[in-house]
Design a protein around this motif. Structure first.
Motif, mmCIF file in Angstrom:
data_model
loop_
_atom_site.group_PDB
_atom_site.id
_atom_site.type_symbol
_atom_site.label_atom_id
_atom_site.label_comp_id
_atom_site.label_asym_id
_atom_site.label_seq_id
_atom_site.Cartn_x
_atom_site.Cartn_y
_atom_site.Cartn_z
ATOM 1 N N ALA A 112 0.830 -1.207 0.000
ATOM 2 C CA ALA A 112 0.000 0.000 0.000
ATOM 3 C C ALA A 112 0.867 1.260 0.000
ATOM 4 C CB ALA A 112 -0.935 0.002 1.203
ATOM 5 N N ARG A 113 1.962 1.231 0.749
ATOM 6 C CA ARG A 113 2.872 2.386 0.758
ATOM 7 C C ARG A 113 3.478 2.604 -0.626
ATOM 8 N NH1 ARG A 113 6.995 1.203 5.481
ATOM 9 N NH2 ARG A 113 6.546 -0.925 4.785
ATOM 10 N N PHE A 114 3.814 1.495 -1.301
ATOM 11 C CA PHE A 114 4.366 1.639 -2.637
ATOM 12 C C PHE A 114 3.328 2.216 -3.600
ATOM 13 C CE2 PHE A 114 5.341 0.268 -6.935
ATOM 14 C CZ PHE A 114 6.649 0.704 -7.064
ATOM 15 N N ALA A 115 2.088 1.782 -3.470
ATOM 16 C CA ALA A 115 1.024 2.315 -4.332
ATOM 17 C C ALA A 115 0.893 3.829 -4.154
ATOM 18 C CB ALA A 115 -0.295 1.619 -4.025
ATOM 19 N N GLU A 116 1.010 4.298 -2.913
ATOM 20 C CA GLU A 116 0.945 5.740 -2.655
ATOM 21 C C GLU A 116 2.142 6.462 -3.274
ATOM 22 O OE1 GLU A 116 0.744 6.020 1.560
ATOM 23 O OE2 GLU A 116 -1.302 5.225 1.689
ATOM 24 N N LEU A 117 3.325 5.856 -3.170
ATOM 25 C CA LEU A 117 4.525 6.451 -3.761
ATOM 26 C C LEU A 117 4.393 6.512 -5.282
ATOM 27 C CD1 LEU A 117 7.437 7.506 -3.260
ATOM 28 C CD2 LEU A 117 8.206 5.120 -3.505
ATOM 29 N N ARG A 118 3.857 5.468 -5.872
ATOM 30 C CA ARG A 118 3.628 5.429 -7.325
ATOM 31 C C ARG A 118 2.656 6.528 -7.747
ATOM 32 N NH1 ARG A 118 0.023 1.339 -10.325
ATOM 33 N NH2 ARG A 118 0.954 1.068 -12.392
ATOM 34 N N ASP A 119 1.597 6.713 -6.976
ATOM 35 C CA ASP A 119 0.634 7.771 -7.294
ATOM 36 C C ASP A 119 1.276 9.151 -7.214
ATOM 37 O OD1 ASP A 119 -1.382 5.926 -7.685
ATOM 38 O OD2 ASP A 119 -2.228 6.144 -5.673
ATOM 39 N N ARG A 120 2.197 9.309 -6.267
ATOM 40 C CA ARG A 120 2.820 10.623 -6.072
ATOM 41 C C ARG A 120 3.848 10.930 -7.161
ATOM 42 N NH1 ARG A 120 7.105 11.674 -2.357
ATOM 43 N NH2 ARG A 120 6.588 9.766 -1.221
ATOM 44 N N LEU A 121 4.676 9.957 -7.522
ATOM 45 C CA LEU A 121 5.747 10.212 -8.478
ATOM 46 C C LEU A 121 5.317 10.051 -9.935
ATOM 47 C CD1 LEU A 121 8.860 8.572 -6.752
ATOM 48 C CD2 LEU A 121 8.112 10.953 -6.718
#
Length: 407
Positions: free
Chosen positions: A381-390
């Motif tokens: 889930a943290r990676f999904a948020e990072l992907r959405d941000r970058l």
């Protein structure tokens, strides 16, 4: 590049870009509606594929900057080239995978690894990375920075890594010995002792009652003979894939040599392994090694008809969110298959069912059937948020990876 290394799929990219500088790469990324970066093409899935622009870093300027306990290197550099330069400088990587032919960018993005109880994945060696993001910005992330532990093993989904800083150690020599025909029961009953017998150990079970065990010992470490298991020391070189010419292999029979000429199974100046093949790999917590070996052995009659070779390795835990060894020291079960996709996938479903009690995690660049890979990673889930941000507009989208996030 039109096909991957094994030739089991053809890239669908409309165009391929070979930028010659970071600025040119930034322009390529800005202009691309969709893009992916490819390393050596050694993945066996479509993880690097795109219908847009396929970015190859093969023409980027070489980067090699030795620092205090580390080296900064261009991400498109092949491991064999980096190893040669490090050794010449009196330095070494503590870990090397079986194949030195692959690029740093591909190895880190998929948490590729070697073997050794105390040796983590190559991704764990990364101190910092320089990343070109979807808007063409150049972002540098280092250990301790927000998102760093998600940015190294990123499946190519955050941008294009152009350089990495890697931990290094002083160079060292290794000798490689092979023990043949270890009784399978002896491997299972003594799995911890076998894998702790040398700096790097790989077992190749035939699933027909025996295993060949490759040990790679630092010459300054004690020699732990494995004949007590019932295995015999090899008296001639042994290829990991039965029937293949051993001239492709790194030197064995206890002949000492530099780390980078012994830790990989295959020499950099030959085509590695077989060539046309498929590969799969699954990771379970190391304490379940004996039970998992036993479970897989129960599938011997299913596995062996499509198998070229199978390798068992140990890897230390790391902190990368999407690494298969995230927060758990693991044993990895690798399979090199005949190039028959339908037959292999039928077998994989049975392999995955047999390993299911231990929540296996797949190697991202290889073939697997698991429908819920993300649920096996605490940092998903943290990676999904990072992907959405970058990458909010999904410039680095990919149908395979998007499918994993849609589940």
């Amino acid at each position: 590049m039109t096909t991957n290394w094994a030739g089991n799929f053809t890239f669908s990219a409309a165009r391929t870009a070979h930028p010659k500088s970071v600025d040119e790469l930034r322009d390529v990324v800005r202009a691309a509606g969709s893009a992916r970066v490819v390393g050596a093409g050694h993945s066996f899935s479509t993880i690097a594929d795109t219908a847009g622009t396929l970015i190859d870093l093969d023409l980027m300027p070489e980067v090699f900057e030795v620092r205090d306990g580390s080296v900064r290197v261009g991400a498109g550099t092949r491991l064999a080239r980096l190893a040669d330069r490090l050794h010449a400088a009196g330095l070494a990587l503590p870990a090397m995978p079986s194949l030195p032919h692959i690029t740093i960018i591909g190895a880190c993005a998929t948490a590729t690894h070697g073997s050794g109880d105390d040796i983590p994945s190559l991704a764990s060696l990364v101190r910092s990375l320089d990343l070109v993001t979807a808007d063409g910005s150049l972002l540098t992330l280092g250990r301790g920075d927000d998102g760093f532990d998600g940015a190294v093993v990123a499946l190519g989904s955050l941008g294009v890594v152009v350089a990495v800083e890697l931990d290094v150690v002083p160079t060292f020599d290794v000798e490689q010995r092979v023990y043949v025909d270890m009784p399978f029961d002896a491997l299972v009953d003594n799995v911890a002792a076998v894998f702790s017998s040398a700096y790097s150990v790989s077992a190749f079970p035939t699933w027909r009652g025996v295993a060949n065990v490759f040990t790679k010992r630092r010459t300054t470490d004690p020699l732990h003979d494995l004949t007590w298991t019932g295995a015999r020391p090899a008296t001639e070189p042994v290829h990991p894939v039965p029937g293949q010419p051993t001239r492709h292999c790194t030197a064995q029979l206890g002949v000492p040599g530099p780390w980078h000429e012994r830790l990989p199974h295959f020499r950099a100046d030959f085509t590695p392994s077989v060539g046309r093949e498929l590969q799969s790999e699954y990771f379970v917590a190391r304490e379940h090694a004996a039970d998992a070996l036993t479970a897989l052995n129960g599938l011997a009659d299913v596995i062996t008809p499509v198998l070229l070779t199978s390798e068992v390795r140990t890897i230390a835990a790391d902190a990368q969110w999407l690494s298969p060894v995230h927060d758990r020291s693991s044993v990895a079960f690798h399979f090199t298959w005949q190039p028959d996709d339908a037959a292999v996938r039928a077998v994989l479903r049975k392999v995955e069912a047999a390993l299911s009690p231990w929540r296996p995690r797949p190697h991202w660049g290889k073939v697997f059937e698991l429908a819920d890979p993300g649920e096996r990673y605490p940092g998903w889930a943290r990676f999904a948020e990072l992907r959405d941000r970058l990458d909010p507009d999904r410039t680095f989208r990919n149908p395979l990876v998007d499918g994993w996030f849609a589940r």
